[in-house]
Design an enzyme around this catalytic site. Sequence first.
Site, PDB file in Angstrom:
ATOM      1  N   ASP A   1     -17.984  11.010  10.568  1.00  0.00           N
ATOM      2  CA  ASP A   1     -19.274  11.270   9.930  1.00  0.00           C
ATOM      3  C   ASP A   1     -19.325  10.636   8.535  1.00  0.00           C
ATOM      4  O   ASP A   1     -19.934   9.596   8.359  1.00  0.00           O
ATOM      5  CB  ASP A   1     -19.548  12.783   9.845  1.00  0.00           C
ATOM      6  CG  ASP A   1     -21.035  13.098   9.806  1.00  0.00           C
ATOM      7  OD1 ASP A   1     -21.841  12.182   9.989  1.00  0.00           O
ATOM      8  OD2 ASP A   1     -21.389  14.286   9.612  1.00  0.00           O
TER       9      ASP A   1
ATOM     10  N   HIS B   1     -19.210   7.127  14.794  1.00  0.00           N
ATOM     11  CA  HIS B   1     -20.212   7.807  13.950  1.00  0.00           C
ATOM     12  C   HIS B   1     -19.708   7.862  12.504  1.00  0.00           C
ATOM     13  O   HIS B   1     -19.026   8.803  12.109  1.00  0.00           O
ATOM     14  CB  HIS B   1     -20.472   9.221  14.494  1.00  0.00           C
ATOM     15  CG  HIS B   1     -21.594   9.954  13.824  1.00  0.00           C
ATOM     16  ND1 HIS B   1     -22.635  10.533  14.527  1.00  0.00           N
ATOM     17  CD2 HIS B   1     -21.844  10.236  12.526  1.00  0.00           C
ATOM     18  CE1 HIS B   1     -23.470  11.122  13.684  1.00  0.00           C
ATOM     19  NE2 HIS B   1     -23.008  10.972  12.463  1.00  0.00           N
TER      20      HIS B   1
ATOM     21  N   ASN C   1     -22.504   4.980   3.362  1.00  0.00           N
ATOM     22  CA  ASN C   1     -22.411   5.533   2.006  1.00  0.00           C
ATOM     23  C   ASN C   1     -21.710   6.886   1.948  1.00  0.00           C
ATOM     24  O   ASN C   1     -21.261   7.305   0.874  1.00  0.00           O
ATOM     25  CB  ASN C   1     -23.790   5.598   1.355  1.00  0.00           C
ATOM     26  CG  ASN C   1     -24.228   4.221   0.902  1.00  0.00           C
ATOM     27  OD1 ASN C   1     -23.692   3.664  -0.050  1.00  0.00           O
ATOM     28  ND2 ASN C   1     -25.180   3.635   1.629  1.00  0.00           N
TER      29      ASN C   1
ATOM     30  N   HIS D   1     -29.156  11.774  15.927  1.00  0.00           N
ATOM     31  CA  HIS D   1     -28.654  13.099  15.518  1.00  0.00           C
ATOM     32  C   HIS D   1     -29.518  14.145  16.219  1.00  0.00           C
ATOM     33  O   HIS D   1     -30.748  14.103  16.121  1.00  0.00           O
ATOM     34  CB  HIS D   1     -28.792  13.275  14.007  1.00  0.00           C
ATOM     35  CG  HIS D   1     -27.742  12.547  13.219  1.00  0.00           C
ATOM     36  ND1 HIS D   1     -27.614  11.187  13.227  1.00  0.00           N
ATOM     37  CD2 HIS D   1     -26.777  13.016  12.385  1.00  0.00           C
ATOM     38  CE1 HIS D   1     -26.602  10.837  12.440  1.00  0.00           C
ATOM     39  NE2 HIS D   1     -26.078  11.924  11.914  1.00  0.00           N
TER      40      HIS D   1
ATOM     41  N   GLU E   1     -28.659  19.458  15.109  1.00  0.00           N
ATOM     42  CA  GLU E   1     -27.731  19.754  14.002  1.00  0.00           C
ATOM     43  C   GLU E   1     -28.038  21.118  13.414  1.00  0.00           C
ATOM     44  O   GLU E   1     -27.175  21.784  12.859  1.00  0.00           O
ATOM     45  CB  GLU E   1     -27.950  18.717  12.891  1.00  0.00           C
ATOM     46  CG  GLU E   1     -26.932  17.646  12.807  1.00  0.00           C
ATOM     47  CD  GLU E   1     -27.250  16.715  11.656  1.00  0.00           C
ATOM     48  OE1 GLU E   1     -28.347  16.134  11.627  1.00  0.00           O
ATOM     49  OE2 GLU E   1     -26.378  16.577  10.784  1.00  0.00           O
TER      50      GLU E   1
ATOM     51  N   HIS F   1     -21.271   7.049   8.597  1.00  0.00           N
ATOM     52  CA  HIS F   1     -22.346   6.624   7.690  1.00  0.00           C
ATOM     53  C   HIS F   1     -21.707   5.849   6.541  1.00  0.00           C
ATOM     54  O   HIS F   1     -20.802   6.372   5.864  1.00  0.00           O
ATOM     55  CB  HIS F   1     -23.086   7.828   7.133  1.00  0.00           C
ATOM     56  CG  HIS F   1     -23.781   8.655   8.178  1.00  0.00           C
ATOM     57  ND1 HIS F   1     -25.082   8.426   8.564  1.00  0.00           N
ATOM     58  CD2 HIS F   1     -23.349   9.704   8.918  1.00  0.00           C
ATOM     59  CE1 HIS F   1     -25.431   9.308   9.494  1.00  0.00           C
ATOM     60  NE2 HIS F   1     -24.400  10.096   9.732  1.00  0.00           N
TER      61      HIS F   1
ATOM     62  N   HIS G   1     -25.187   6.527  -3.474  1.00  0.00           N
ATOM     63  CA  HIS G   1     -26.397   5.688  -3.514  1.00  0.00           C
ATOM     64  C   HIS G   1     -26.599   5.073  -4.902  1.00  0.00           C
ATOM     65  O   HIS G   1     -26.976   3.913  -5.026  1.00  0.00           O
ATOM     66  CB  HIS G   1     -27.619   6.517  -3.095  1.00  0.00           C
ATOM     67  CG  HIS G   1     -27.653   6.772  -1.609  1.00  0.00           C
ATOM     68  ND1 HIS G   1     -28.325   7.815  -1.036  1.00  0.00           N
ATOM     69  CD2 HIS G   1     -27.061   6.109  -0.577  1.00  0.00           C
ATOM     70  CE1 HIS G   1     -28.169   7.778   0.288  1.00  0.00           C
ATOM     71  NE2 HIS G   1     -27.394   6.754   0.579  1.00  0.00           N
TER      72      HIS G   1
HETATM   73  P1  5GP Z   1     -26.160   5.689   4.270  1.00  0.00           P
HETATM   74  O1  5GP Z   1     -27.166   5.735   5.389  1.00  0.00           O
HETATM   75  O2  5GP Z   1     -26.849   5.668   2.927  1.00  0.00           O
HETATM   76  O3  5GP Z   1     -25.170   4.585   4.403  1.00  0.00           O
HETATM   77  O4  5GP Z   1     -25.264   7.012   4.365  1.00  0.00           O
HETATM   78  C1  5GP Z   1     -25.651   8.248   3.834  1.00  0.00           C
HETATM   79  C2  5GP Z   1     -26.847   8.811   4.577  1.00  0.00           C
HETATM   80  O5  5GP Z   1     -26.486   9.111   5.938  1.00  0.00           O
HETATM   81  C3  5GP Z   1     -27.325  10.168   4.040  1.00  0.00           C
HETATM   82  O6  5GP Z   1     -28.208   9.990   2.957  1.00  0.00           O
HETATM   83  C4  5GP Z   1     -28.018  10.779   5.253  1.00  0.00           C
HETATM   84  O7  5GP Z   1     -29.322  10.270   5.397  1.00  0.00           O
HETATM   85  C5  5GP Z   1     -27.179  10.267   6.402  1.00  0.00           C
HETATM   86  N1  5GP Z   1     -26.158  11.255   6.824  1.00  0.00           N
HETATM   87  C6  5GP Z   1     -24.867  11.289   6.466  1.00  0.00           C
HETATM   88  N2  5GP Z   1     -24.234  12.339   7.061  1.00  0.00           N
HETATM   89  C7  5GP Z   1     -25.160  12.961   7.792  1.00  0.00           C
HETATM   90  C8  5GP Z   1     -25.116  14.087   8.667  1.00  0.00           C
HETATM   91  O8  5GP Z   1     -24.093  14.762   8.868  1.00  0.00           O
HETATM   92  N3  5GP Z   1     -26.285  14.430   9.269  1.00  0.00           N
HETATM   93  C9  5GP Z   1     -27.437  13.713   9.098  1.00  0.00           C
HETATM   94  N4  5GP Z   1     -28.523  14.132   9.748  1.00  0.00           N
HETATM   95  N5  5GP Z   1     -27.505  12.646   8.299  1.00  0.00           N
HETATM   96  C10 5GP Z   1     -26.388  12.264   7.656  1.00  0.00           C
END
Ligand code: 5GP
Length: 329
Positions: free
Chosen positions: A268, A14, A18, A184, A187, A16, A57
């Site tokens: 995360d 898990h 960005n 998700h 949360e 993300h 971003h």
């Molecule tokens: P990206 O998808 O742009 O590569 O990574 C950042 C995005 O991941 C954020 O804008 C958000 O939509 C999502 N994100 C990152 N961390 C979390 C989290 O802890 N919970 C949720 N629901 N979304 C997250």
Amino acid sequence: MEKFCVSIPKIELHAHLNGSLSRATLKDLGCLEEDVQIYNKSDIDLQTCFQLFSVAHKATSDVNSVKYVTKQVIKEFADDNVLYLELRTTPREEQNMTEEEYIEAVVDGITSHKSPIVVKLLLSLDRRRSIEEQRKTVKSIIKFKKLYPDIVKGIDLSGNPSFGEFYEDLFIEARYNGLFTAIHCAEIKNDIEAERILNFNPDRIGHGTFLHPESGGSQRLWQMNKMLQIPTEICLTSNVICRTTKSYKEHHIQAWIKDELPFSLCTDDKGVFNTSLSKEFFLAYQHLNLNREQLWKISRNSIDYSFASNREKQELRIKLKEWRQENMQ
Ligand code: 5GP
């Protein structure tokens, strides 16, 4: 013990993209010190957390920077002894880049990295977007799954949980087209949505914070979770910093440990929360009293919950077993 947590081969399920950019990478991309500094918070809340992603971003608004950060993030996970990484990211349109060009740039980063690590991609739907926008993204995700079946493995639902909803039909379509689902879930307190997500029976859920009655969920949700045994992606630092969990000791993971339910430890957003998977393992040792054997098992079990192929899983299991023979006897 810190050394043990660094050297143990790890599986990240898990992360993300960005949210995982290190300060060094942001600076490479020309971000100002004051922007990078906003990442230095150790106590924010979930709403503030979502504002922080705009820094990354803004810095990744064309295909070259997207490809560059993908390779950097992969390298940093590999340097932390992560053997297998599932990166997830939300396809995004910018002035100089379409959503599909964004996906292509991430795939390009994955296919051209030189690090000793297996990388797969999950593509995320941002729950803030309308159902029409999300449907368009699902179409692209399915297209890329067909083009790169060994890389594009799954679909995720993320974004600010206070907005939008879970559109089950979109996930049914994705599943029908061979994508794994990681959603998700719970949360924030939202029992109705959590029940809908559990009923869908995703391959994995993220966080699961408000499922157990003692952490604000309900008996009904917990019974469902126990029955379904859906592996949960646990992000200790993220939950504590965003204050959805009171402390490491009182983290909802305790309920998973007590009831022997499947989970993996994850970062995360390692950039935003200034963490690494080794740090998450060390926190589990410090605050949850998990010993070396239990930490090793978390890594080994995470292979089972991953979206890797059977052959890749077998190779990862062998590597973990060999490491154990050399380092834990
Ligand atoms: P990206 O998808 O742009 O590569 O990574 C950042 C995005 O991941 C954020 O804008 C958000 O939509 C999502 N994100 C990152 N961390 C979390 C989290 O802890 N919970 C949720 N629901 N979304 C997250």
